[in-house]
Design an enzyme around this catalytic site. Sequence first.
Site, PDB file in Angstrom:
ATOM      1  N   GLU A 181       8.963   0.583   0.032  1.00  0.00           N
ATOM      2  CA  GLU A 181       8.930  -0.864   0.214  1.00  0.00           C
ATOM      3  C   GLU A 181       9.380  -1.634  -1.026  1.00  0.00           C
ATOM      4  O   GLU A 181       8.581  -2.363  -1.638  1.00  0.00           O
ATOM      5  CB  GLU A 181       7.524  -1.325   0.637  1.00  0.00           C
ATOM      6  N   GLU A 400       5.208   4.802   7.546  1.00  0.00           N
ATOM      7  CA  GLU A 400       3.869   4.208   7.487  1.00  0.00           C
ATOM      8  C   GLU A 400       3.632   3.392   8.739  1.00  0.00           C
ATOM      9  O   GLU A 400       4.526   2.688   9.212  1.00  0.00           O
ATOM     10  CB  GLU A 400       3.686   3.254   6.291  1.00  0.00           C
TER      11      GLU A 400
HETATM   12  C1  FCB Z   1       2.018  -0.887   2.736  1.00  0.00           C
HETATM   13  C2  FCB Z   1       1.923  -0.036   1.489  1.00  0.00           C
HETATM   14  C3  FCB Z   1       0.775   0.950   1.511  1.00  0.00           C
HETATM   15  C4  FCB Z   1      -0.463   0.317   2.081  1.00  0.00           C
HETATM   16  C5  FCB Z   1      -0.178  -0.323   3.410  1.00  0.00           C
HETATM   17  C6  FCB Z   1      -1.380  -0.922   4.077  1.00  0.00           C
HETATM   18  O1  FCB Z   1       2.720  -2.036   2.452  1.00  0.00           O
HETATM   19  O2  FCB Z   1       3.128   0.681   1.310  1.00  0.00           O
HETATM   20  O3  FCB Z   1       0.571   1.425   0.204  1.00  0.00           O
HETATM   21  O4  FCB Z   1      -0.996  -0.571   1.186  1.00  0.00           O
HETATM   22  O5  FCB Z   1       0.794  -1.315   3.256  1.00  0.00           O
END
Ligand code: FCB
Length: 494
Positions: A181, A400
Amino acid sequence: MTMTDPTTASHAAAAAPRVAFPSGFAWGAATAAYQIEGAVAEDGRTPSIWDTFSRTPGKVANGDTGDIAVDHYHRFREDVRLMADLGLTSYRFSLSWPRIQPTGRGPAVERGLDFYRALVDTLLEHGISPVATLYHWDLPEDLEQAGGWPVRETAHRFAEYAAIAARALGDRVPLWTTLNEPWCSAFLGYGSGVHAPGRTNPADALKAAHHLNLGHGLAVGAMRELLPASAQIGVSLNLHLVRPLTDRPEDLEAARRIEAVGNRIWTGPMFGGGYPADLIADTASIVDWDELVRPGDEAEIGRPIDVLGLNYYNPTVVSAPQKAPEDTEGTEDAGDTGGPARFDGHGDSAHSPWPGAEDVVFHLANDDVTAMGWPIDATGLSESLIGMHRDFGLPLMVTENGAAFEDVVGPDGEVDDPERTRYLRLHLSAVADAIAAGADVRGYYLWSLMDNFEWAYGYDKRFGIVHVDYGTQRRTPKSSARWYTEVIRRGGLD
Ligand code: FCB
């Protein structure tokens, strides 16, 4: 918790689940170094920007830090056994740069690398395929002191660190992602300041974005030289699934701006198109792109990658500024303070993380929200994956996806978290929809394996499928973990 064994797996194959995933699909969970490791001053590790930031009063809820976190540095063997018990076939973790190369320059610290060698070997012994992220936000503090990501040199430092990691672990890590990110690193770190290092300068944020892009490209180049031909390299982007509130031209224009500085600032140069002309126009008064981007940079950033990782939590609904109250019907969040409302899910700050789009208003997509206040809408995940497949045509992974809820430990010590199971089921089903529509999605890494340090929210927000008692460090799989194990065992959803 039962171990997955090949016998049960073959029985499962006989009675296929209603929604089956492709064979070889990676069933994973994700974590990040600073959020779980602790041991911040051990074996030569020096502070990262997150150590400094979390120790600065007022920056993180309750003054929480990652000093101990969930003590994974000392408990990784137990944690890997837990992953094996859950049936995970893959695990995404990040390497801590200041543990490996404390000042961000010069030789590696072998003790730091040994930790990751041992982690990876333990994963492999348990049949779990490692996915290593090089950078999940923990820049060595020394590099921040030298200017941080707004400075070009940091991109070169990153490539050097990537080469160290590839040399040490390249023989046993089959899949790498460079950055996690980068939007957050650039725009929350240097724009709104809600993340480390907490700077609030829009020009610096844009410069950071370019140098993160450049660091990614240089790292891909450096790693290709060192990794075996079979190794795959990608990047994890939190591409925003942007939806205009209405079809009015001004709302479409708001969506265009957010897509430009949220998404195309990465995918433009990474996929060979260079920085989009509209992004440059939107931000021309903030930064001098001609000076920032040197000849050859975009080609460097556009080096081919093997897989694109998507981190998805919720859609992003936007509109143009709305002046009259009647314009805000159904969107109580819009503009009532005179400034743009901040329902972008990226924390609270007087400084915008959206340079060139500061006046865009963000709306809650719906009222069905997680403990983060993030709306639950899995259609955004299938839409994102299908769009990425269409636009970039390469293998995809969900690196994620997950949700925080107010978990309650029952009198029996168990945690029943049906809301999290529901969230995961909806989103896995959305992944299946995208696959059915032709997207080549190779894996799913839920966030997160276990409760951990949730950045500016400290330990208040729990995303794990495994509960952690922060007093005793005891790990207890929640009911969502047992559900996920069953999904993995069956190879899909019923
Ligand atoms: C993302 C992050 C991860 C975590 C999630 C909830 O943006 O990459 O580390 O904090 O959110």
